[in-house]
Design an enzyme around this catalytic site. Structure first.
Site, mmCIF file in Angstrom:
data_model
loop_
_atom_site.group_PDB
_atom_site.id
_atom_site.type_symbol
_atom_site.label_atom_id
_atom_site.label_comp_id
_atom_site.label_asym_id
_atom_site.label_seq_id
_atom_site.Cartn_x
_atom_site.Cartn_y
_atom_site.Cartn_z
ATOM 1 C CD GLN A 119 60.233 56.043 8.380
ATOM 2 O OE1 GLN A 119 60.643 54.910 8.619
ATOM 3 N NE2 GLN A 119 59.752 56.820 9.343
ATOM 4 C CG ASP A 172 55.388 58.557 15.863
ATOM 5 O OD1 ASP A 172 55.282 59.359 14.940
ATOM 6 O OD2 ASP A 172 56.253 58.664 16.761
ATOM 7 C CB SER A 199 58.761 65.764 17.476
ATOM 8 O OG SER A 199 59.143 65.609 16.122
ATOM 9 N N GLY A 253 61.821 61.526 24.691
ATOM 10 C CA GLY A 253 60.819 60.534 24.285
ATOM 11 C C GLY A 253 61.508 59.210 23.965
ATOM 12 C CG HIS A 254 64.078 58.934 20.586
ATOM 13 N ND1 HIS A 254 64.333 60.235 20.213
ATOM 14 C CD2 HIS A 254 63.432 58.372 19.527
ATOM 15 C CE1 HIS A 254 63.876 60.445 18.990
ATOM 16 N NE2 HIS A 254 63.317 59.342 18.551
ATOM 17 C CG MET A 271 63.670 57.383 11.836
ATOM 18 S SD MET A 271 63.043 57.985 10.279
ATOM 19 C CE MET A 271 62.299 59.529 10.788
HETATM 20 P P1 AMP Z 1 61.472 58.406 15.528
HETATM 21 O O1 AMP Z 1 62.929 58.531 15.818
HETATM 22 O O2 AMP Z 1 60.769 59.715 15.432
HETATM 23 O O3 AMP Z 1 61.183 57.471 14.387
HETATM 24 O O4 AMP Z 1 60.821 57.710 16.811
HETATM 25 C C1 AMP Z 1 61.315 56.501 17.308
HETATM 26 C C2 AMP Z 1 60.383 55.990 18.378
HETATM 27 O O5 AMP Z 1 60.296 56.949 19.423
HETATM 28 C C3 AMP Z 1 58.950 55.779 17.858
HETATM 29 O O6 AMP Z 1 58.413 54.605 18.428
HETATM 30 C C4 AMP Z 1 58.241 57.013 18.366
HETATM 31 O O7 AMP Z 1 56.851 56.824 18.553
HETATM 32 C C5 AMP Z 1 58.944 57.231 19.694
HETATM 33 N N1 AMP Z 1 58.766 58.634 20.116
HETATM 34 C C6 AMP Z 1 59.020 59.751 19.389
HETATM 35 N N2 AMP Z 1 58.673 60.858 20.085
HETATM 36 C C7 AMP Z 1 58.194 60.419 21.285
HETATM 37 C C8 AMP Z 1 57.659 61.066 22.445
HETATM 38 N N3 AMP Z 1 57.555 62.406 22.516
HETATM 39 N N4 AMP Z 1 57.253 60.317 23.476
HETATM 40 C C9 AMP Z 1 57.346 58.947 23.415
HETATM 41 N N5 AMP Z 1 57.834 58.279 22.364
HETATM 42 C C10 AMP Z 1 58.257 58.988 21.311
#
Ligand code: AMP
Length: 296
Positions: free
Chosen positions: A62, A151, A186, A37-38, A31
């Site tokens: 969502q 997640d 996050s 993390g990304h 998103m």
């Molecule tokens: P989001 O943009 O929050 O929807 O996350 C996109 C992807 O990045 C999802 O698969 C999340 O699980 C992963 N993600 C988010 N935060 C982390 C993190 N701290 N470590 C690893 N993967 C992450």
């Protein structure tokens, strides 16, 4: 070179050309508001596939009516820059109208797993997640898609959908990347004020303590949950939304700790809601890895 596209047709043409050149296709759904993390997912995708697509889409279906859809950060230029630096081949950034045109009415649901934890706390959330991920799989047709253990329930739910619907995609679940003080990265961490940020590492601390209790032999879920509840209650500004121990396979709440267990929690600091989890293998008395990062 990294290209950016917003139309389904353009992306299909581009991905097909890559496939015709013999490349395997990797997808990292996000998103946006990208962080380390990304980036770990993009790097994993680069290692394992020949053409990496990063999708950036703040998926309205969502979010619940009182959630943070409108204030969710959308730093698109910065995100694109990160994708470029990390060597992604294509950024797919569709508009909400592209993904949900007028008269849109088809959704997919993973019925049992969506009821617990995040699903119970955020009604409709996983219906939106499963639907947008299925759409992304159908648009891009990746060989492998990359998700974060951060997640955990989402990753498991997508895996269930892939199995149930015979989707021809492999999944790779990547470890949670954390700040040095343990806070899971996050996009929502940026909402925290200085004091909330100081206290936010309690999520992971409480989980680590729970893990220690399990490794020392505690098998009662109620005791584990009681410990975490007390730790959150004694942290200024922190309000526990839920804590639960679930079977890592079925993702359903359990009474006793046995086999591979996920301990997951959600905590509010003001209007900001944070989640975290650990995977504990009580059979082998091991906890599974996390990536620790220098803060910054
Ligand atoms: P989001 O943009 O929050 O929807 O996350 C996109 C992807 O990045 C999802 O698969 C999340 O699980 C992963 N993600 C988010 N935060 C982390 C993190 N701290 N470590 C690893 N993967 C992450």
């Amino acid at each position: 070179m990294t290209i950016c596209m917003a139309s389904v047709e353009d992306v299909r043409v581009e991905v097909k050309q890559a496939r015709d050149r013999g490349r395997t296709i990797g997808l990292v759904p996000t998103m946006g508001a990208l962080h380390a993390g990304h980036v770990s997912l993009i790097r994993e995708a680069r290692e394992r596939t020949g053409f990496v697509v990063v999708s950036i889409f703040v998926n309205p279906t969502q979010f619940g009516p009182n959630e943070d859809l409108n204030r969710y950060p959308r730093p698109f230029e910065k995100d694109f820059q990160i994708c470029r630096e990390e060597g992604a081949d294509l950024v797919f950034a569709p508009s909400a109208d592209t993904m949900y045109p007028a008269h849109f009415q088809s959704f997919v649901q993973v019925e049992r797993m969506q009821q617990y934890l995040e699903g119970a706390s955020r009604p409709g959330h996983f219906k939106g997640v499963a639907t947008v991920v299925l759409k992304l799989f159908n648009i891009i047709r990746p060989d492998t898609a990359f998700f974060g253990q951060k997640d955990a329930q989402q990753a498991r739910l997508i895996q269930q959908m892939v199995r149930d619907l015979n989707l021809p995609v492999g999944l790779q679940i990547c470890p949670t990347v954390r700040e040095l003080d343990g806070l899971a990265l996050s996009s929502r961490n940026q909402y925290l004020d200085a004091e909330q940020r100081r206290n936010a590492p309690i999520l992971y601390k409480a989980l680590q303590e729970a893990e220690q209790l399990i490794l020392k032999g505690e098998r009662s879920t109620a005791e584990i949950e009681k410990h975490i509840t007390a730790r959150i209650a004694s942290t200024p500004g922190a309000v526990l939304d839920y804590v639960a121990a679930v079977d890592s396979d079925r993702f359903e709440p359990i009474q006793r700790i046995e086999g591979d267990v996920i301990i997951a929690l959600a905590v509010r600091f003001g209007r900001t809601r944070l989640i975290d989890n650990v995977l504990v293998s009580s059979a082998t008395l091991k906890s599974l890895p996390n990536h620790l990062l220098p803060a910054g």
